[in-house]
Design a protein around this motif. Structure first.
Motif, PDB file in Angstrom:
ATOM      1  N   ASP A  20       9.806   8.334   4.704  1.00  7.16           N
ATOM      2  CA  ASP A  20      10.720   7.334   5.257  1.00  7.16           C
ATOM      3  C   ASP A  20      10.141   6.674   6.508  1.00  7.16           C
ATOM      4  N   LEU A  21       9.491   7.455   7.363  1.00 12.21           N
ATOM      5  CA  LEU A  21       8.897   6.905   8.590  1.00 12.21           C
ATOM      6  C   LEU A  21       7.774   5.923   8.269  1.00 12.21           C
ATOM      7  N   ALA A  80       7.532   4.245   5.375  1.00 16.38           N
ATOM      8  CA  ALA A  80       8.180   3.096   4.727  1.00 16.38           C
ATOM      9  C   ALA A  80       8.803   2.156   5.750  1.00 16.38           C
ATOM     10  N   ASN A  81       9.328   2.720   6.849  1.00 13.49           N
ATOM     11  CA  ASN A  81       9.970   1.915   7.892  1.00 13.49           C
ATOM     12  C   ASN A  81       8.983   1.417   8.943  1.00 13.49           C
ATOM     13  N   ARG A  82       7.680   1.623   8.699  1.00 10.90           N
ATOM     14  CA  ARG A  82       6.594   1.169   9.584  1.00 10.90           C
ATOM     15  C   ARG A  82       6.621   1.854  10.952  1.00 10.90           C
ATOM     16  N   GLU A  83       7.259   3.034  11.042  1.00 13.91           N
ATOM     17  CA  GLU A  83       7.256   3.784  12.293  1.00 13.91           C
ATOM     18  C   GLU A  83       6.010   4.654  12.409  1.00 13.91           C
ATOM     19  N   HIS A 103       8.773   6.037  -3.901  1.00 11.15           N
ATOM     20  CA  HIS A 103       9.476   5.132  -2.997  1.00 11.15           C
ATOM     21  C   HIS A 103       8.823   3.765  -3.135  1.00 11.15           C
ATOM     22  N   ALA A 161       8.649   1.271  -1.281  1.00 14.64           N
ATOM     23  CA  ALA A 161       8.064   0.664  -0.087  1.00 14.64           C
ATOM     24  C   ALA A 161       6.751   1.317   0.333  1.00 14.64           C
ATOM     25  N   ALA A 206       2.291   2.320   3.759  1.00 13.57           N
ATOM     26  CA  ALA A 206       3.323   1.322   3.472  1.00 13.57           C
ATOM     27  C   ALA A 206       2.744   0.221   2.587  1.00 13.57           C
ATOM     28  N   ARG A 257       1.334  -3.452   3.918  1.00 13.44           N
ATOM     29  CA  ARG A 257       1.023  -3.450   5.349  1.00 13.44           C
ATOM     30  C   ARG A 257      -0.474  -3.627   5.560  1.00 13.44           C
TER      31      ARG A 257
END
Length: 296
Positions: A135-136, A138-141, A153, A155, A276, A279
């Motif tokens: 999740d991190l 995927a969220n670009r964190e 996933h 993303a 990601a 990206r």
């Protein structure tokens, strides 16, 4: 403003000739003329006096020439700096997330060796369960993750780098030690499991489901978080657990833990890099991926 137009204009002013400017720039004379006319049209003023034998700048053209020279020099300096950075030593920070299995053994060594090759680069590792790492990313964190089994996933993309085995462990004196046990025997034992989102738990759930059994059908009385937690509980004699082999190899070699097998279960998982989708990777991330692929 289009710097190609400025470059064509400056070349004409410096050489007092459209033909010589075209030769310097490696283009045709009509192309230079078009660039200058487009610039004059955009600014709404005549920049060059074309009436004499030599092309001369007008008053407005002379003012633009001085400013354009500074702008073109700045552009050249900027491009040189970018080129130097892409060819020089890696600097800045590379942030990577890893699930607890890979983070316990494989990832720290990879990161230490990579940072040793690039001493000006700061490397930071975050440890979470598998789903959180995905999740991190995927969220670009986080730019990169290294995880075990994970549900796909849209993303992110997964790039397998290693294969790991999920095994059943117990104390050396346990009745399961060194044996292949049946499912009914496992039902009679306290099974310690990891939390939801852990990659090993997902592998185990999938394998049991293929055998016609649900994880919750077993005698689960302890759900203790991630791999280090369940390993400690087994070492303290509170039950048995499924765990990544790489996480307990040293314990198995030392004889402080023992391996058992569940009949009909052959659980392996891929350790994968997570990136990601879409990206644009930093140079540090690309170099690390190349480094990992060369090692594995």
């Amino acid at each position: 403003m289009d710097t190609r137009q400025l470059a064509a204009f400056c070349a004409v002013v410096e050489l007092h000739s459209f033909s010589q400017a075209a030769e310097r720039l490696g283009v045709t004379q009509p192309a230079v003329s078009l660039q200058v006319r487009s610039l004059e049209k955009r600014l709404g003023t005549q920049l060059l006096d074309r009436s004499g034998r030599r092309v001369e700048p007008t008053e407005a053209g002379l003012r633009l020439f001085r400013s354009a020279q500074r702008l073109l020099q700045l552009e050249e300096q900027m491009l040189d700096e970018v080129s130097a950075e892409s060819a020089g030593a890696l600097t800045g920070e590379l942030s990577i997330g890893a699930s607890t299995g890979p983070a316990a053994v494989a990832v720290p060594i990879l990161l230490c060796e990579f940072q040793q090759q690039h001493p000006d680069l700061r490397v930071a590792l975050e440890v979470h369960d598998t789903q959180t790492v995905v999740d991190l990313v995927a969220n670009r964190e986080l730019e990169l993750g290294i995880v075990g089994a994970a549900r796909r996933h849209r993303a992110v993309r997964f790039e397998p780098i290693l294969e790991d085995e999920v095994i059943l462990i117990c104390l050396p004196g346990h009745s399961f030690a060194g044996r292949t046990i049946e499912l009914d025997e496992l039902r009679e034992e306290t099974l310690i499991v990891m939390q939801e989102g852990a990659g090993v738990r997902q592998v185990v759930e999938d394998e049991l489901r293929s055998m016609g059994v649900r994880l919750r059908d077993l005698a689960i009385s302890l759900e203790l978080g991630l791999q280090e937690s369940v390993r400690s509980a087994v070492q303290a004699g509170y039950g048995v657990t499924f765990i990544s082999r790489t996480a307990v190899e040293s314990d198995l070699a030392a004889g402080t833990l023992a391996e058992a097998r569940l009949s009909g279960m052959n659980a392996t998982r891929e350790i994968s890099l997570v990136r990601a989708s879409g990206r644009v990777a930093t140079r540090a991330a690309d170099e690390f991926v190349t480094f990992v692929n060369a090692r594995t």
